[in-house]
Motif scaffolding. Structure first.
Motif, PDB file in Angstrom:
ATOM      1  N   SER A  68       6.170   1.931  -5.258  1.00  0.00           N
ATOM      2  CA  SER A  68       5.893   0.549  -5.563  1.00  0.00           C
ATOM      3  C   SER A  68       7.020  -0.457  -5.596  1.00  0.00           C
ATOM      4  O   SER A  68       7.615  -0.076  -6.600  1.00  0.00           O
ATOM      5  CB  SER A  68       4.862   0.294  -6.409  1.00  0.00           C
ATOM      6  OG  SER A  68       4.472  -0.896  -6.468  1.00  0.00           O
ATOM      7  N   SER A  80       2.542  -1.456 -11.268  1.00  0.00           N
ATOM      8  CA  SER A  80       2.107  -0.965 -10.385  1.00  0.00           C
ATOM      9  C   SER A  80       0.602  -0.429 -10.403  1.00  0.00           C
ATOM     10  O   SER A  80       0.447   0.129 -11.615  1.00  0.00           O
ATOM     11  CB  SER A  80       3.035   0.234  -9.523  1.00  0.00           C
ATOM     12  OG  SER A  80       2.443   1.271  -8.943  1.00  0.00           O
ATOM     13  N   VAL A  81      -0.077  -0.534  -9.517  1.00  0.00           N
ATOM     14  CA  VAL A  81      -1.441   0.017  -9.556  1.00  0.00           C
ATOM     15  C   VAL A  81      -1.276   1.597  -9.366  1.00  0.00           C
ATOM     16  O   VAL A  81      -1.995   2.222 -10.445  1.00  0.00           O
ATOM     17  CB  VAL A  81      -2.376  -0.418  -8.140  1.00  0.00           C
ATOM     18  CG1 VAL A  81      -3.572   0.291  -8.199  1.00  0.00           C
ATOM     19  CG2 VAL A  81      -2.688  -1.885  -8.289  1.00  0.00           C
ATOM     20  N   THR A  82      -0.554   2.166  -8.471  1.00  0.00           N
ATOM     21  CA  THR A  82      -0.230   3.541  -8.604  1.00  0.00           C
ATOM     22  C   THR A  82       0.166   4.252  -9.621  1.00  0.00           C
ATOM     23  O   THR A  82      -0.184   5.209 -10.038  1.00  0.00           O
ATOM     24  CB  THR A  82       0.687   3.648  -7.333  1.00  0.00           C
ATOM     25  OG1 THR A  82       0.429   2.940  -6.221  1.00  0.00           O
ATOM     26  CG2 THR A  82       0.877   5.161  -6.785  1.00  0.00           C
ATOM     27  N   VAL A 119       0.125   2.684  -0.052  1.00  0.00           N
ATOM     28  CA  VAL A 119       0.367   2.560   1.413  1.00  0.00           C
ATOM     29  C   VAL A 119       0.518   1.046   1.572  1.00  0.00           C
ATOM     30  O   VAL A 119       0.276  -0.192   0.829  1.00  0.00           O
ATOM     31  CB  VAL A 119      -1.282   2.715   1.778  1.00  0.00           C
ATOM     32  CG1 VAL A 119      -0.976   2.738   3.379  1.00  0.00           C
ATOM     33  CG2 VAL A 119      -1.639   4.326   1.628  1.00  0.00           C
ATOM     34  N   THR A 130      -2.316   4.929  -3.690  1.00  0.00           N
ATOM     35  CA  THR A 130      -3.490   4.073  -3.976  1.00  0.00           C
ATOM     36  C   THR A 130      -3.223   3.134  -2.547  1.00  0.00           C
ATOM     37  O   THR A 130      -2.234   2.765  -2.232  1.00  0.00           O
ATOM     38  CB  THR A 130      -3.156   3.130  -5.179  1.00  0.00           C
ATOM     39  OG1 THR A 130      -2.261   2.497  -5.009  1.00  0.00           O
ATOM     40  CG2 THR A 130      -3.385   4.227  -6.361  1.00  0.00           C
TER      41      THR A 130
HETATM   42  C1  LIG Z   1       2.503  -5.669   2.029  1.00  0.00           C
HETATM   43  C2  LIG Z   1       1.406  -4.905   1.612  1.00  0.00           C
HETATM   44  C3  LIG Z   1       0.986  -4.011   2.678  1.00  0.00           C
HETATM   45  C4  LIG Z   1      -0.276  -3.199   2.544  1.00  0.00           C
HETATM   46  N1  LIG Z   1      -0.693  -2.232   3.366  1.00  0.00           N
HETATM   47  C5  LIG Z   1      -1.785  -1.480   3.267  1.00  0.00           C
HETATM   48  C6  LIG Z   1      -2.325  -0.536   4.148  1.00  0.00           C
HETATM   49  O1  LIG Z   1      -1.792  -0.465   5.456  1.00  0.00           O
HETATM   50  N2  LIG Z   1      -3.460  -0.044   4.073  1.00  0.00           N
HETATM   51  C7  LIG Z   1      -4.004  -0.093   2.646  1.00  0.00           C
HETATM   52  O2  LIG Z   1      -5.098   0.722   2.623  1.00  0.00           O
HETATM   53  N3  LIG Z   1      -3.400  -0.863   1.744  1.00  0.00           N
HETATM   54  C8  LIG Z   1      -2.520  -1.652   1.799  1.00  0.00           C
HETATM   55  N4  LIG Z   1      -2.047  -2.567   0.799  1.00  0.00           N
HETATM   56  C9  LIG Z   1      -2.894  -2.397  -0.221  1.00  0.00           C
HETATM   57  C10 LIG Z   1      -2.008  -1.485  -1.275  1.00  0.00           C
HETATM   58  O3  LIG Z   1      -1.865  -0.266  -0.763  1.00  0.00           O
HETATM   59  C11 LIG Z   1      -2.601  -1.573  -2.487  1.00  0.00           C
HETATM   60  O4  LIG Z   1      -2.901  -2.943  -3.147  1.00  0.00           O
HETATM   61  C12 LIG Z   1      -2.151  -0.640  -3.597  1.00  0.00           C
HETATM   62  O5  LIG Z   1      -2.960  -0.079  -4.635  1.00  0.00           O
HETATM   63  C13 LIG Z   1      -0.922  -1.317  -4.270  1.00  0.00           C
HETATM   64  O6  LIG Z   1      -0.250  -0.235  -5.208  1.00  0.00           O
HETATM   65  P1  LIG Z   1       1.056  -0.946  -6.158  1.00  0.00           P
HETATM   66  O7  LIG Z   1       0.438  -1.746  -7.207  1.00  0.00           O
HETATM   67  O8  LIG Z   1       1.283   0.468  -6.685  1.00  0.00           O
HETATM   68  O9  LIG Z   1       2.186  -1.287  -5.308  1.00  0.00           O
HETATM   69  C14 LIG Z   1      -0.852  -3.295   1.136  1.00  0.00           C
HETATM   70  C15 LIG Z   1      -0.493  -4.147   0.210  1.00  0.00           C
HETATM   71  C16 LIG Z   1       0.532  -5.057   0.500  1.00  0.00           C
HETATM   72  C17 LIG Z   1       1.006  -5.872  -0.491  1.00  0.00           C
END
Ligand SMILES: Cc1cc2nc3c(=O)[nH]c(=O)nc-3n(C[C@H](O)[C@H](O)[C@H](O)COP(=O)(O)O)c2cc1C
Length: 461
Positions: free
Chosen positions: A9, A15-17, A71, A106
């Motif tokens: 992340s 981070s959510v993950t 993702v 996530t």
């Molecule tokens: C730029 C961006 C692109 C993303 N692309 C996808 C995607 O292709 N598919 C999906 O299911 N979620 C997508 N998401 C949602 C993130 O995967 C999700 O919010 C995740 O839990 C964030 O985790 P983190 O806080 O650990 O970064 C995206 C989010 C962002 C900000």
């Protein structure tokens, strides 16, 4: 046990993950977890070799590696992809060999499978013992049954390490020995029909790609625009800050050239060609950065009705996951994917012919404004976005909500009163055994085509 967690992340600890990783850490306090913020610290990791080596040594001395990432745009964040490139470029694959690997990811389950396939195939390329994945919706930790399941997943992973379990290889190594492409057929130059054509490329140091791009750009009577991504001032990768959610305004607005490039060159084009070289089962991390930064448009399609082609140097035919990512991206964008030309051919003529076919089809389909219908990739993907933007993600993605109303994405609740009345009558009728028998035996097939037949037979349609 010592477990290294590679955090993908860009938000680092916030981070959510990582909350899922932290939960596992709480439940399995007997193990040592070394969490490394890869995406957030990629510049440091890339530029300071001591830091890079420290990370590799942590991996070398570990019992297992968890790839934990959100993702991002059908795959992993561009900085995570850069880290993968560094592993191979700096030839430290041996640190990963034989290590037990798992994935925690996530997302909102929009193309989480392509991200998982990607990292699974990288694990196989690194000769790791890949044990499996756990793919979560962002807020799944709130659900007791999922928390329990996550614990079982983690326990199984630790058991696999302890027992030295046998694991499955899902991907063969890629074999790729291209010919040295030299254009050999000369075709008559084509009229662009006043279509605005843009080629966006990187990796032009790759001789085959360079020549294929040249061959394509020189096949028109007029000059067309070639944008080399390496010449564009792009200050950084997507921060995941979601500032764009309110009105598509990016944290980088006014700070680099990316947004102008996207708004003034890409959104205004009729025909777009993406050109690149495959690196470690994706295009380059620069290309990934380009796609991630495109998220300033959040979940709103911006390439509606455009004709798109790909010119690729690399073994695309062996990496169906990358092909699916490209197809899905364009179906979601509501663009028309015309085709892929690669250098996986045994003769120059075959590459020339495919490039020529791509050129002709791009112009022709743009002139007649054709878009092939969406498949499952586009239809299902849009339903996920529809439900999320209608529901949990409406805040913070207010701009999407407005756009989805205008684009008629909200095709529910399905009022369809006529269908509902007919259904109620038919359901009632099936309670009578003789009618039920008649409907389910002979009538059903005829009923299915009745309305379609009327259209075929109607001279005005
Ligand atoms: C730029 C961006 C692109 C993303 N692309 C996808 C995607 O292709 N598919 C999906 O299911 N979620 C997508 N998401 C949602 C993130 O995967 C999700 O919010 C995740 O839990 C964030 O985790 P983190 O806080 O650990 O970064 C995206 C989010 C962002 C900000």
């Amino acid at each position: 046990m010592k477990i290294v967690v590679l955090n993908g992340s860009p938000k680092g600890d916030i981070s959510v993950t990582m909350q899922y990783v932290n939960y596992i850490q709480k439940k399995f306090a007997e193990h040592e977890f070394e969490i490394i913020n890869i995406s957030q610290r990629i510049n440091q990791i890339e530029n300071d070799n001591e830091i890079f080596e420290e990370i590799i040594n942590e991996i070398r001395s570990s019992d297992g590696v968890i790839w934990a990432f959100p993702v991002y745009v059908f795959a992993v964040h561009s900085s995570y992809q850069r880290f993968i490139e560094l592993i191979f470029e700096r030839k430290v694959q041996d640190a990963f060999k034989g290590k037990y690997a798992s994935i925690i990811t996530t997302s909102i389950h929009f193309y989480d499978h392509t991200a998982l396939n990607h990292i699974n195939s990288i694990c196989d390329d690194l000769d790791m013992n890949y044990t499996g994945y756990f793919s979560l919706h962002m807020y799944d930790l709130q659900k007791e049954d999922i928390r329990k399941n996550l614990q079982i997943f983690a326990q199984n992973y630790f058991d696999a390490i302890r027992n030295n379990s046998f694991t499955f290889k899902n991907y063969d190594k890629v074999k790729y020995t291209p010919i040295e492409y030299t254009p050999s057929i000369t075709y008559d130059k084509l009229d662009t029909s006043n279509k605005k054509i843009v080629v966006i490329a990187d990796s032009l140091e790759n001789a085959n790609l360079n020549k294929m791009v040249n061959k394509f750009t020189s096949s028109f009577l007029k000059d067309i625009e070639l944008i080399n991504l390496q010449d564009v001032d792009i200050k950084g990768s997507c921060l995941g800050c979601m500032k764009c959610g309110y009105n598509y305004e990016c944290a980088y607005t006014g700070k680099d050239e990316y947004i102008d490039l996207y708004n003034n060159k890409i959104k205004t084009a009729d025909i777009i060609v993406f050109a690149g070289a495959i690196k470690y089962r994706y295009l380059s991390s620069e290309w990934k950065r380009f796609f991630d930064r495109g998220f300033f448009n959040t979940h709103t399609p911006t390439l509606l009705g455009k004709q798109v082609g790909f010119i690729i140097s690399g073994p695309l035919k062996q990496i169906s996951n990358l092909r699916q990512i490209s197809e899905s991206y364009l179906e979601w964008q509501q663009a028309n994917l015309v085709g892929f030309v690669t250098d996986e051919h045994s003769s120059n003529e075959d590459i020339d012919k495919e490039l020529y076919a791509l050129t002709c089809n791009l112009i022709k389909l743009s002139n007649i404004n054709y878009r092939k219908p969406s498949t499952f990739l586009g239809v299902a993907g849009m339903k996920i976005f529809r439900d999320e933007i209608w529901g949990e993600l409406r805040f913070p993605f207010l701009a999407d909500h407005k756009a989805y109303k205008a684009l008629n994405v909200y095709d529910f609740p399905q009022k369809k009163y006529k269908t509902r009345i007919i259904n109620s009558i038919l359901i009632l009728m099936t309670k009578i055994p003789t009618i039920r028998k008649a409907i389910y035996s002979s009538k059903m097939k005829y009923n299915m085509i009745e309305s379609l037949k009327k259209i075929v037979e109607d001279p005005t349609t």
